[in-house]
Design a protein around this motif. Structure first.
Motif, PDB file in Angstrom:
ATOM      1  N   GLU A 126     -37.716 -19.917 -42.972  1.00 38.37           N
ATOM      2  CA  GLU A 126     -36.876 -20.405 -41.750  1.00 38.37           C
ATOM      3  C   GLU A 126     -36.454 -19.245 -40.762  1.00 38.37           C
ATOM      4  OE1 GLU A 126     -33.719 -22.866 -43.214  1.00 38.37           O
ATOM      5  OE2 GLU A 126     -35.002 -24.249 -43.300  1.00 38.37           O
TER       6      GLU A 126
ATOM      7  N   ILE B 125     -47.259 -35.802 -34.680  1.00 30.61           N
ATOM      8  CA  ILE B 125     -48.019 -35.161 -35.518  1.00 30.61           C
ATOM      9  C   ILE B 125     -47.351 -33.730 -36.398  1.00 30.61           C
ATOM     10  CG2 ILE B 125     -50.211 -36.212 -34.681  1.00 30.61           C
ATOM     11  CD1 ILE B 125     -50.685 -33.271 -33.642  1.00 30.61           C
ATOM     12  N   HIS B 126     -46.109 -33.479 -35.701  1.00 32.51           N
ATOM     13  CA  HIS B 126     -45.513 -32.237 -36.051  1.00 32.51           C
ATOM     14  C   HIS B 126     -44.935 -32.580 -37.667  1.00 32.51           C
ATOM     15  CE1 HIS B 126     -45.162 -31.844 -31.799  1.00 32.51           C
ATOM     16  NE2 HIS B 126     -45.292 -30.813 -32.000  1.00 32.51           N
ATOM     17  N   ASP B 127     -45.558 -31.708 -38.539  1.00 30.73           N
ATOM     18  CA  ASP B 127     -45.220 -31.920 -40.034  1.00 30.73           C
ATOM     19  C   ASP B 127     -44.601 -30.858 -40.740  1.00 30.73           C
ATOM     20  OD1 ASP B 127     -47.540 -30.701 -40.290  1.00 30.73           O
ATOM     21  OD2 ASP B 127     -48.574 -32.003 -41.673  1.00 30.73           O
TER      22      ASP B 127
ATOM     23  N   SER C  89     -38.393 -37.785 -39.637  1.00 35.45           N
ATOM     24  CA  SER C  89     -38.452 -36.589 -38.633  1.00 35.45           C
ATOM     25  C   SER C  89     -39.200 -36.876 -37.407  1.00 35.45           C
ATOM     26  CB  SER C  89     -39.228 -35.383 -39.515  1.00 35.45           C
ATOM     27  OG  SER C  89     -39.173 -34.319 -38.923  1.00 35.45           O
TER      28      SER C  89
HETATM   29 CO1  B1M Z   1     -45.726 -29.282 -30.492  1.00 41.08          CO
HETATM   30  N1  B1M Z   1     -44.218 -29.296 -29.370  1.00 41.08           N
HETATM   31  N2  B1M Z   1     -46.701 -30.397 -29.439  1.00 41.08           N
HETATM   32  N3  B1M Z   1     -46.927 -28.782 -31.730  1.00 41.08           N
HETATM   33  N4  B1M Z   1     -44.387 -27.689 -31.154  1.00 41.08           N
HETATM   34  C1  B1M Z   1     -42.852 -28.875 -29.792  1.00 41.08           C
HETATM   35  C2  B1M Z   1     -41.708 -29.777 -30.724  1.00 41.08           C
HETATM   36  C3  B1M Z   1     -42.396 -28.481 -28.166  1.00 41.08           C
HETATM   37  C4  B1M Z   1     -40.631 -28.589 -28.288  1.00 41.08           C
HETATM   38  C5  B1M Z   1     -42.877 -27.255 -27.853  1.00 41.08           C
HETATM   39  C6  B1M Z   1     -42.316 -26.816 -26.465  1.00 41.08           C
HETATM   40  O1  B1M Z   1     -42.858 -27.484 -25.204  1.00 41.08           O
HETATM   41  N5  B1M Z   1     -41.282 -25.942 -26.234  1.00 41.08           N
HETATM   42  C7  B1M Z   1     -42.772 -29.642 -27.361  1.00 41.08           C
HETATM   43  C8  B1M Z   1     -41.736 -31.167 -27.488  1.00 41.08           C
HETATM   44  C9  B1M Z   1     -41.054 -31.111 -26.154  1.00 41.08           C
HETATM   45  C10 B1M Z   1     -40.307 -32.463 -26.186  1.00 41.08           C
HETATM   46  O2  B1M Z   1     -40.576 -33.510 -26.736  1.00 41.08           O
HETATM   47  N6  B1M Z   1     -39.027 -32.376 -25.743  1.00 41.08           N
HETATM   48  C11 B1M Z   1     -43.982 -29.912 -28.112  1.00 41.08           C
HETATM   49  C12 B1M Z   1     -45.211 -30.442 -27.582  1.00 41.08           C
HETATM   50  C13 B1M Z   1     -44.979 -31.131 -26.183  1.00 41.08           C
HETATM   51  C14 B1M Z   1     -46.282 -31.066 -28.176  1.00 41.08           C
HETATM   52  C15 B1M Z   1     -47.755 -31.424 -27.780  1.00 41.08           C
HETATM   53  C16 B1M Z   1     -47.236 -32.838 -26.901  1.00 41.08           C
HETATM   54  C17 B1M Z   1     -48.610 -30.602 -26.651  1.00 41.08           C
HETATM   55  C18 B1M Z   1     -49.640 -31.198 -26.224  1.00 41.08           C
HETATM   56  O3  B1M Z   1     -50.447 -31.703 -26.581  1.00 41.08           O
HETATM   57  N7  B1M Z   1     -49.556 -30.872 -24.844  1.00 41.08           N
HETATM   58  C19 B1M Z   1     -48.428 -31.899 -28.970  1.00 41.08           C
HETATM   59  C20 B1M Z   1     -47.703 -33.461 -29.557  1.00 41.08           C
HETATM   60  C21 B1M Z   1     -48.619 -34.169 -30.427  1.00 41.08           C
HETATM   61  C22 B1M Z   1     -48.143 -35.313 -30.924  1.00 41.08           C
HETATM   62  O4  B1M Z   1     -47.246 -35.064 -31.935  1.00 41.08           O
HETATM   63  N8  B1M Z   1     -48.535 -36.476 -30.741  1.00 41.08           N
HETATM   64  C23 B1M Z   1     -47.746 -30.843 -30.035  1.00 41.08           C
HETATM   65  C24 B1M Z   1     -48.622 -30.256 -30.923  1.00 41.08           C
HETATM   66  C25 B1M Z   1     -48.286 -29.295 -31.661  1.00 41.08           C
HETATM   67  C26 B1M Z   1     -49.045 -28.630 -32.707  1.00 41.08           C
HETATM   68  C27 B1M Z   1     -50.299 -29.674 -33.346  1.00 41.08           C
HETATM   69  C28 B1M Z   1     -49.870 -27.439 -32.034  1.00 41.08           C
HETATM   70  C29 B1M Z   1     -48.298 -27.989 -33.622  1.00 41.08           C
HETATM   71  C30 B1M Z   1     -47.679 -28.786 -34.796  1.00 41.08           C
HETATM   72  C31 B1M Z   1     -48.469 -28.587 -35.995  1.00 41.08           C
HETATM   73  C32 B1M Z   1     -47.775 -29.203 -37.219  1.00 41.08           C
HETATM   74  O5  B1M Z   1     -46.729 -29.530 -37.311  1.00 41.08           O
HETATM   75  N9  B1M Z   1     -48.718 -29.622 -38.222  1.00 41.08           N
HETATM   76  C33 B1M Z   1     -47.016 -27.822 -32.731  1.00 41.08           C
HETATM   77  C34 B1M Z   1     -45.861 -26.970 -32.998  1.00 41.08           C
HETATM   78  C35 B1M Z   1     -45.982 -25.873 -34.190  1.00 41.08           C
HETATM   79  C36 B1M Z   1     -44.685 -26.853 -32.226  1.00 41.08           C
HETATM   80  C37 B1M Z   1     -43.575 -25.901 -32.056  1.00 41.08           C
HETATM   81  C38 B1M Z   1     -43.799 -24.671 -31.469  1.00 41.08           C
HETATM   82  C39 B1M Z   1     -42.780 -25.754 -33.653  1.00 41.08           C
HETATM   83  C40 B1M Z   1     -42.718 -26.771 -34.385  1.00 41.08           C
HETATM   84  C41 B1M Z   1     -42.324 -26.434 -36.006  1.00 41.08           C
HETATM   85  O6  B1M Z   1     -43.175 -26.711 -36.724  1.00 41.08           O
HETATM   86  N10 B1M Z   1     -41.139 -25.694 -35.986  1.00 41.08           N
HETATM   87  C42 B1M Z   1     -42.448 -26.763 -31.425  1.00 41.08           C
HETATM   88  C43 B1M Z   1     -41.293 -26.046 -30.646  1.00 41.08           C
HETATM   89  C44 B1M Z   1     -40.080 -25.953 -31.372  1.00 41.08           C
HETATM   90  O7  B1M Z   1     -39.636 -26.598 -32.166  1.00 41.08           O
HETATM   91  N11 B1M Z   1     -39.210 -24.828 -30.790  1.00 41.08           N
HETATM   92  C45 B1M Z   1     -43.250 -27.911 -30.420  1.00 41.08           C
HETATM   93  C46 B1M Z   1     -40.725 -25.151 -37.194  1.00 41.08           C
HETATM   94  C47 B1M Z   1     -40.054 -26.104 -38.245  1.00 41.08           C
HETATM   95  C48 B1M Z   1     -39.771 -25.322 -39.557  1.00 41.08           C
HETATM   96  O8  B1M Z   1     -39.003 -26.597 -37.700  1.00 41.08           O
HETATM   97  O9  B1M Z   1     -40.044 -28.649 -37.198  1.00 41.08           O
HETATM   98  O10 B1M Z   1     -37.779 -28.060 -36.274  1.00 41.08           O
HETATM   99  P1  B1M Z   1     -38.617 -27.863 -37.394  1.00 41.08           P
HETATM  100  O11 B1M Z   1     -37.991 -28.508 -38.620  1.00 41.08           O
HETATM  101  C49 B1M Z   1     -36.569 -28.263 -39.016  1.00 41.08           C
HETATM  102  C50 B1M Z   1     -35.718 -28.962 -38.627  1.00 41.08           C
HETATM  103  O12 B1M Z   1     -35.667 -29.597 -37.288  1.00 41.08           O
HETATM  104  C51 B1M Z   1     -35.173 -29.874 -39.840  1.00 41.08           C
HETATM  105  O13 B1M Z   1     -35.423 -29.226 -40.606  1.00 41.08           O
HETATM  106  C52 B1M Z   1     -36.556 -28.164 -40.785  1.00 41.08           C
HETATM  107  C53 B1M Z   1     -36.642 -26.968 -41.570  1.00 41.08           C
HETATM  108  O14 B1M Z   1     -35.293 -26.377 -41.321  1.00 41.08           O
HETATM  109  N12 B1M Z   1     -35.997 -31.051 -39.826  1.00 41.08           N
HETATM  110  C54 B1M Z   1     -35.221 -32.114 -40.551  1.00 41.08           C
HETATM  111  C55 B1M Z   1     -37.307 -31.525 -39.574  1.00 41.08           C
HETATM  112  N13 B1M Z   1     -37.233 -32.740 -39.850  1.00 41.08           N
HETATM  113  C56 B1M Z   1     -36.166 -33.050 -40.679  1.00 41.08           C
HETATM  114  C57 B1M Z   1     -35.820 -34.386 -41.345  1.00 41.08           C
HETATM  115  C58 B1M Z   1     -34.698 -34.513 -41.845  1.00 41.08           C
HETATM  116  C59 B1M Z   1     -33.862 -33.380 -41.929  1.00 41.08           C
HETATM  117  C60 B1M Z   1     -34.173 -32.238 -41.248  1.00 41.08           C
HETATM  118  O15 B1M Z   1     -34.334 -35.199 -42.665  1.00 41.08           O
HETATM  119  C61 B1M Z   1     -35.319 -36.476 -42.773  1.00 41.08           C
END
Ligand code: B1M
Length: 234
Positions: free
Chosen positions: A60, A123-125, A169
């Motif tokens: 984290e 597709i975020h997993d 999620s």
């Molecule tokens: Co994307 N992405 N992404 N991405 N990505 C974000 C989410 C974004 C905020 C980046 C940005 O612009 N700053 C933005 C979203 C903007 C918005 O909607 N407001 C974004 C975008 C725009 C996109 C694309 C559209 C980009 C494009 O193609 N132009 C595209 C989307 C494709 C799609 O889904 N259809 C895309 C693609 C990708 C990658 C494939 C490159 C990759 C994902 C890889 C993967 O997951 N296999 C990716 C990544 C890595 C991110 C960021 C950088 C990191 C996400 C992550 O994994 N965080 C993200 C930026 C950000 O979040 N700051 C971003 C680490 C993870 C541990 O945290 O997922 O928050 P998180 O999970 C936490 C909590 O949220 C919580 O617990 C977890 C652990 O503590 N939680 C839950 C999550 N799910 C839960 C469920 C629960 C409880 C808690 O209960 C059921």
């Protein structure tokens, strides 16, 4: 006789005398992700295990924080999608090493069945997989549907598995609405009374959970365990 545990302790202490291992390893993990260095992230994750450092903290506050920095850079137009993907790959490969070391709960009895997935179109997993791993480690039976999960799949799997909880999620503001769709579909299938719904993900909030009629919002993986236990009265 020196046990393996004692050895690990000894090693950690020695390393800590050389430099503050905790802050140092977290910083290095963050930097490896920010530089999209898959190999270094994996090496450092092995170091986390070898030094007995808390794997959840490494996930984290090290890897997760690194991804947040990368996400901000992406949003600011400083980096492009392939770099974002490489950073995500560094985290995914590191998780293979760190997840098996997550702290296990003491209960061997199943606390309840959880069907979990990232909603359709998303597709975020990575975050969802950490939540699934923490729930499993703490005694829940978890059915992970992966990412981009169609609404009907949540409903069908909940029915088949006789789920106690559905966890959804979403990382995109555009896919959050799918959570409401799943809740509606559960109602239509007559399952809403039997299954609790937890939602989470970066753009999700308690207010959103309330608005769509979910039972709870969990901020992170640790909170999801407490929330799930509370919902089932455990
Ligand atoms: Co994307 N992405 N992404 N991405 N990505 C974000 C989410 C974004 C905020 C980046 C940005 O612009 N700053 C933005 C979203 C903007 C918005 O909607 N407001 C974004 C975008 C725009 C996109 C694309 C559209 C980009 C494009 O193609 N132009 C595209 C989307 C494709 C799609 O889904 N259809 C895309 C693609 C990708 C990658 C494939 C490159 C990759 C994902 C890889 C993967 O997951 N296999 C990716 C990544 C890595 C991110 C960021 C950088 C990191 C996400 C992550 O994994 N965080 C993200 C930026 C950000 O979040 N700051 C971003 C680490 C993870 C541990 O945290 O997922 O928050 P998180 O999970 C936490 C909590 O949220 C919580 O617990 C977890 C652990 O503590 N939680 C839950 C999550 N799910 C839960 C469920 C629960 C409880 C808690 O209960 C059921």
């Amino acid at each position: 006789m020196i046990t393996l545990n004692a050895c690990m302790h000894l090693r950690e202490t020695v390393v800590m005398e050389d430099r503050p291992v905790s802050e140092d390893i977290l910083k290095r993990l963050r930097e490896a992700v920010v530089k999209y260095d898959v190999e270094l992230a994996v090496e450092l994750s092995k170091e986390v295990i070898a030094t007995g450092f808390d794997p959840l903290k490494a996930i984290e506050q090290g890897l997760g924080e690194g991804l947040r920095v990368v996400g901000d850079k992406f949003e600011a137009g400083e980096i492009f999608l392939p770099m974002l993907m490489m950073a995500a790959q560094a985290v995914k490969e590191s998780l293979v090493i760190l997840e098996p070391a997550l702290p296990k709960g003491t209960s061997r009895k199943t606390l309840g069945k959880v069907v979990i997935g990232t909603v359709e179109g998303d597709i975020h997993d990575i975050g969802k997989s950490i939540v699934a791993a923490m729930l499993t480690a703490n005694g829940f039976e978890v059915y992970d549907l992966g990412s981009d999960t169609p609404t009907s799949k949540f409903v069908d799997r909940a029915k088949e598995a006789k789920a106690d909880i559905i966890g959804m999620s979403a990382l995109l503001t555009t896919t959050m609405t799918k959570m409401a769709e799943v809740i509606d579909a559960l109602k239509k299938a007559g399952l809403r009374g039997d299954v609790k719904v937890i939602v989470g993900g970066a753009p999700v909030s308690g207010a959103w959970a309330e608005k769509i009629g979910a039972d709870a919002y969990a901020e992170d993986a640790i909170a999801s365990v407490d929330v799930a236990k509370k919902l089932l009265g455990k």
